[in-house]
Design an enzyme around this catalytic site. Structure first.
Site, PDB file in Angstrom:
ATOM      1  N   GLU A 134       1.030  -1.151   0.179  1.00  0.00           N
ATOM      2  CA  GLU A 134      -0.014  -0.114   0.053  1.00  0.00           C
ATOM      3  C   GLU A 134       0.973   1.235   0.135  1.00  0.00           C
ATOM      4  O   GLU A 134       1.781   1.204   1.001  1.00  0.00           O
ATOM      5  CB  GLU A 134      -0.930   0.063   0.971  1.00  0.00           C
TER       6      GLU A 134
ATOM      7  N   ARG B 143       5.313 -13.500   9.569  1.00  0.00           N
ATOM      8  CA  ARG B 143       6.097 -12.190   9.516  1.00  0.00           C
ATOM      9  C   ARG B 143       7.592 -12.307   9.964  1.00  0.00           C
ATOM     10  O   ARG B 143       7.790 -13.158  11.066  1.00  0.00           O
ATOM     11  CB  ARG B 143       5.278 -11.145  10.168  1.00  0.00           C
TER      12      ARG B 143
ATOM     13  N   LYS C 284       4.906   0.426   9.966  1.00  0.00           N
ATOM     14  CA  LYS C 284       4.850   1.823   9.298  1.00  0.00           C
ATOM     15  C   LYS C 284       4.541   2.842  10.093  1.00  0.00           C
ATOM     16  O   LYS C 284       4.945   4.011  10.008  1.00  0.00           O
ATOM     17  CB  LYS C 284       4.060   1.643   8.031  1.00  0.00           C
TER      18      LYS C 284
HETATM   19  P1  ATP Z   1       3.226  -2.450   8.055  1.00  0.00           P
HETATM   20  O1  ATP Z   1       2.410  -3.278   9.271  1.00  0.00           O
HETATM   21  O2  ATP Z   1       4.514  -1.945   8.498  1.00  0.00           O
HETATM   22  O3  ATP Z   1       2.098  -1.051   7.776  1.00  0.00           O
HETATM   23  P2  ATP Z   1       1.799  -3.421   5.865  1.00  0.00           P
HETATM   24  O4  ATP Z   1       1.698  -5.214   5.741  1.00  0.00           O
HETATM   25  O5  ATP Z   1       0.422  -2.944   6.274  1.00  0.00           O
HETATM   26  O6  ATP Z   1       3.120  -3.162   6.930  1.00  0.00           O
HETATM   27  P3  ATP Z   1       1.757  -3.336   3.269  1.00  0.00           P
HETATM   28  O7  ATP Z   1       2.094  -2.022   2.411  1.00  0.00           O
HETATM   29  O8  ATP Z   1       0.409  -3.699   3.224  1.00  0.00           O
HETATM   30  O9  ATP Z   1       2.135  -3.044   4.597  1.00  0.00           O
HETATM   31  O10 ATP Z   1       2.655  -4.816   2.755  1.00  0.00           O
HETATM   32  C1  ATP Z   1       3.066  -5.079   1.774  1.00  0.00           C
HETATM   33  C2  ATP Z   1       3.451  -6.634   1.851  1.00  0.00           C
HETATM   34  O11 ATP Z   1       4.496  -6.851   2.760  1.00  0.00           O
HETATM   35  C3  ATP Z   1       2.322  -7.264   2.341  1.00  0.00           C
HETATM   36  O12 ATP Z   1       2.137  -8.494   1.583  1.00  0.00           O
HETATM   37  C4  ATP Z   1       2.767  -7.485   3.876  1.00  0.00           C
HETATM   38  O13 ATP Z   1       2.246  -8.596   4.106  1.00  0.00           O
HETATM   39  C5  ATP Z   1       4.116  -7.719   3.721  1.00  0.00           C
HETATM   40  N1  ATP Z   1       4.991  -7.329   4.975  1.00  0.00           N
HETATM   41  C6  ATP Z   1       4.908  -6.487   5.625  1.00  0.00           C
HETATM   42  N2  ATP Z   1       5.687  -6.435   6.834  1.00  0.00           N
HETATM   43  C7  ATP Z   1       6.110  -7.903   6.841  1.00  0.00           C
HETATM   44  C8  ATP Z   1       7.076  -8.485   7.536  1.00  0.00           C
HETATM   45  N3  ATP Z   1       7.526  -7.812   8.766  1.00  0.00           N
HETATM   46  N4  ATP Z   1       7.583  -9.487   7.415  1.00  0.00           N
HETATM   47  C9  ATP Z   1       7.015 -10.196   5.990  1.00  0.00           C
HETATM   48  N5  ATP Z   1       6.180  -9.559   5.188  1.00  0.00           N
HETATM   49  C10 ATP Z   1       5.999  -8.270   5.557  1.00  0.00           C
HETATM   50 MG    MG Z   2      -1.020  -3.991   4.773  1.00  0.00          MG
END
Ligand code: ATP
Ligand code: MG
Length: 594
Positions: free
Chosen positions: A62, A297, A307
Site C-alpha cells: 500500500e 512475518r 509503518k
Molecule cells: P506495516 O504493518 O508496516 O504497515 P503492511 O503489511 O501493512 O506493513 P503493506 O504495504 O500492506 O504494509 O505490505 C506489503 C506486503 O509486505 C504485504 O504483503 C505484507 O504482508 C508484507 N509485509 C509487511 N511487513 C512484513 C514483515 N514484517 N514480514 C514479512 N512480510 C511483511
Molecule cells: Mg497491509
C-alpha cells in the site's frame, strides 16, 4: 523472466511455500491458464495464448509509507519464488484507500524494489500495476453479487452493525436490511455510486452467514461511501472497495497463482475463496483461481517494523527522516551502507515458516560482513586522534618531508591495486593506542615499548606531552632505523603490536557518524511498551576523524573497510570530495549479540 542476482545453482532450502508451488506445478494446476498480456476478466483472457509464466506472484504494497526490512522479506520471497520457478512477480500498488496514499511513496517503493535487484519486466511487459485501475471491474463484480443475491446494501449505523456482528462466543444477528429485494439493492447501490448518500450512511455487504464461527464471514463490508480525491482516479468515485474485497479480485485479474501474504490474513482466506468462487461461477473470472498462502512475518531484534511507528519516529524527529541510517527502512539501510545482496541473503536464510519469527539483527550483519569483506577496499582511519611525534626524523630520513608508503587496496584482491600514502615526522594515531601506564597485556604504545606503524616503520615510545589539564596531547617516539615494511630489515626487530595511523601532512579530515542500535531493548514495542522510552541516546555519535588521503577519490555510497574499525560508507547525501562524510555501517565483529 524476473531477473535476480541469484546464483541459480545454489541449493535452496525447501520450505512449505516451495513445496506447495512444486505440488501445483507437478499436478499441472495452472498449466492451462491463459493470459492476455495484461490483467483482465474471464472474457479478456479467454482467447489468449497459454500464460508463458509458470507461476505468478505479486508484491502488493500500500503506497502509504516507505518500505522496511519486513517488506524486503516479502519482496524477496515473492520475486525469488517467481524467478526460481519460471514465473513472474508483479509489483502492484494496493491503492484502493484514497486517503493515505501518495505519489512520493509510489516512487520510493519502485526505487527500493529495483535497488534490491528485482525486476517486473517479463515477456515484453512491465508487470507494474495499480489496484485502482480495477475499480470499474470491482464495481461490476459488486453489481453481479447483488444480482446473484450475494450482496445487499445495509443502512444500519456503524454501531448497530458492530453490535449485531456478535463476537467469538456469540453468533451475529441478521441486519433488518438483509432481506431486501435484488432490485432494491441494485437501485440503492447505484445511488451510492452516484453520490446520492452521505459518507458513512450505508455500505454494501456480502450476504454469507451471520452465524459463521469465522467472524470474517459474517456479511463483511464490500463497499463504503467516502468522498475523497484519489491520487489516480481523482473524484471519479465516491464509493471505495474494502481491502478484503479488493485484494482477491486484484489477484484474480492479474492471473496470480500463489497469493502469498502474512499470517494475519489466515482468517480471511475463506472469504477470499468465497468471493472468487462466486465471481468465477458467474463467469466473471477465469479459472483456476489464485490461492492464498500465509507465512509468518519477519521481525528483527532491536528494530521496529510498523509503518505507523516508523512514521512517528520521523514525524516527531527522533530520527532525521525516512532515510535516517538508524532506521530499518530500506532507504535508511541503503544510506547506512547495507548492500542489496546482504538483505537478499538474510531473506533467503530465514526461509518461510508458519509462525511469525524473530531474527537476531546479527544475522543480517553476518550476511553484510560476508558481502563487504570481499569487495570493500581497505584504508586506515583514525577516529579518536592523538598526535605522535617522531623526534629523530631528520637523523633517520634527512631533509625528506615524507617517506612514501604503500599497501594493497584489498589483501586478497591484487587486481584492485595499491594505495599510496606517506609517513612524515608527525602522524595521527588512536588515542587508546597509547597508555602512559600500560595495563597488563597491553602491547601498543607506552614508554620503552616498540610497535610497528602499519605499512611503515618500527618506532620506540619515549614519552608524551601533556596539556594544562594533564591530558596527553602528543606521544613522543623514535624511528628504529632500517625497519621499513617491505625491506630486508623489516623483520630484524620483533614487536608485539602494530598500530594504524595517518600522516599529519596528508590526512583527510572527515566527519564520521558512528551509528549504533536505535533501541536499547531487543523487542522495543513488546508487551505494549512505549518504544520511545527505550530509544538509545547514543545511537548516533558524530566525530571528526582523519583518514588516509586515498579516500578523497571515493564516490558517494562507496564502501570501505577502515582497518581495525569496521566497514564505513561515504554518505550518499552529504559526502563531498572536499567535505567527506562517512557512516559506520558495522564493526568487524558481531556487536549485536553482546
Ligand atoms: P506495516 O504493518 O508496516 O504497515 P503492511 O503489511 O501493512 O506493513 P503493506 O504495504 O500492506 O504494509 O505490505 C506489503 C506486503 O509486505 C504485504 O504483503 C505484507 O504482508 C508484507 N509485509 C509487511 N511487513 C512484513 C514483515 N514484517 N514480514 C514479512 N512480510 C511483511
Ligand atoms: Mg497491509
Amino acid at each position: 523472466m524476473s531477473t535476480a542476482a541469484h546464483d541459480p545453482n545454489a541449493a535452496k532450502a525447501s520450505n512449505f511455500l516451495r513445496q506447495a508451488i512444486e505440488r501445483d506445478l507437478d499436478a499441472g494446476v495452472y498449466a492451462s491458464r491463459r493470459f492476455a498480456g495484461s490483467p483482465g476478466d474471464a472474457q479478456h483472457h479467454a482467447l489468449a495464448p497459454i500464460d508463458p509464466a509458470r507461476i505468478r506472484t505479486r508484491f502488493p504494497p500500500e503506497p502509504n509509507g516507505y518500505l522496511h526490512v519486513g517488506h524486503a522479506k516479502s519482496v524477496c520471497l515473492n520475486f525469488g519464488l517467481a524467478a526460481d520457478y519460471g514465473g513472474v512477480c508483479h509489483l502492484r500498488f494496493d491503492d484502493t484507500n484514497p486517503e493515505k496514499e501518495e505519489q512520493e511513496y509510489v516512487d520510493a517503493i519502485i526505487e527500493m524494489v529495483h535497488w534490491l535487484g528485482w525486476s517486473w519486466d517479463a515477456h515484453g511487459t512491465r508487470h507494474l500495476y495499480y489496484a485502482s485501475n480495477y475499480f470499474d471491474f470491482m464495481y461490476r463484480a459488486a453489481e453481479h453479487l447483488i444480482e446473484a443475491g450475494l450482496a445487499y446494501v445495509d443502512e444500519q449505523s456503524a454501531d448497530e452493525m458492530r453490535a449485531r456482528r456478535g463476537d467469538f462466543n456469540t453468533p451475529g444477528v441478521d441486519s433488518p436490511f438483509r432481506g431486501r429485494s435484488r432490485e432494491a439493492n441494485l437501485a440503492r447501490f447505484r445511488e451510492m455510486r452516484d453520490g446520492r448518500h452521505a459518507d458513512g450512511s450505508m455500505v454494501l455487504r456480502a450476504k454469507i452467514d451471520m452465524g459463521s464461527p469465522n467472524i470474517n464471514l459474517r456479511d463483511p463490508t464490500l463497499y463504503r461511501v467516502k468522498r475523497a480525491t484519489h491520487h489516480n482516479t481523482g473524484d471519479r468515485w465516491c464509493i471505495y472497495p474494502m481491502y478484503t474485497y479488493a485484494h482477491p479480485i486484484e489477484d484474480a485479474l492479474e492471473n496470480i497463482t500463489h497469493s502469498i501474504c502474512t499470517l494475519e490474513f489466515e482468517d480471511q482466506r475463506p472469504f477470499y475463496d468465497w468471493l472468487l468462487e462466486s465471481l468465477a461461477a458467474g463467469g466473471l473470472l477465469q479459472r483456476p483461481l489464485p490461492r492464498q498462502i500465509e507465512f509468518g512475518r519477519l521481525n528483527l531484534t532491536y528494530v521496529i517494523t510498523s509503518k505507523r511507528k516508523l512514521k512517528q519516529l520521523v514525524d516527531e524527529r527522533h530520527v532525521e527522516g525516512w532515510d535516517d541510517p538508524r532506521l530499518p527502512t530500506l532507504a535508511g539501510m541503503r544510506r547506512r551502507g547495507y548492500t542489496p545482496a546482504s538483505i537478499r541473503k538474510m531473506a533467503e536464510d530465514t526461509g518461510a515458516s508458519k509462525t511469525n519469527i524473530w531474527v537476531d539483527y546479527g544475522v543480517l550483519d553476518i550476511a553484510l560482513r560476508d558481502d563487504l569483506e570481499g569487495q570493500a577496499p581497505r584504508a586506515m582511519a583514525v577516529i579518536d586522534p592523538l598526535k605522535l611525534k617522531l623526534t629523530n626524523w631528520t637523523e633517520v630520513f634527512g631533509a625528506a618531508a615524507a617517506e612514501p608508503c604503500q599497501a594493497p587496496a584489498h589483501p586478497h584482491r591484487p587486481e584492485l591495486g595499491v594505495r599510496r600514502f606517506a609517513l612524515g615526522p608527525e602522524v595521527w594515531i588512536e588515542r587508546d593506542d597509547f597508555a602512559e601506564a600500560p595495563p597488563k597485556g597491553f602491547f601498543r604504545l607506552f614508554p620503552g615499548n616498540k610497535v610497528r606503524l602499519k605499512y611503515g616503520v618500527i618506532i620506540e615510545c619515549t614519552g608524551c606531552e601533556k596539556d594544562g589539564d594533564g591530558r596527553v596531547s602528543a606521544v613522543l617516539a623514535q624511528v628504529v632505523p632500517d625497519t621499513r615494511s617491505g625491506t630486508p630489515g623489516a623483520d630484524a626487530v620483533k614487536v608485539k603490536g602494530t598500530i594504524t595511523w595517518v600522516g599529519a601532512h596528508d590526512a583527510l579530515a572527515a566527519e564520521v557518524r558512528l551509528y549504533d542500535r536505535l533501541f536499547t531493548e531487543e523487542q522495543p514495542d513488546a508487551g505494549g511498551r512505549d518504544f520511545l522510552s527505550v530509544l538509545n541516546p547514543r545511537s548516533k555519535v558524530v566525530v571528526q576523524a582523519l583518514l588516509e588521503p586515498s579516500l578523497a577519490a571515493l564516490p558517494a555510497d562507496g564502501k570501505v573497510q577502515f582497518e581495525r574499525h569496521g566497514y564505513f560508507v561515504a554518505d550518499r547525501i552529504d559526502h563531498r570530495p572536499d567535505r567527506p562524510v562517512f557512516n559506520r555501517i558495522t564493526g568487524l565483529k558481531d556487536s549485536w549479540t553482546r
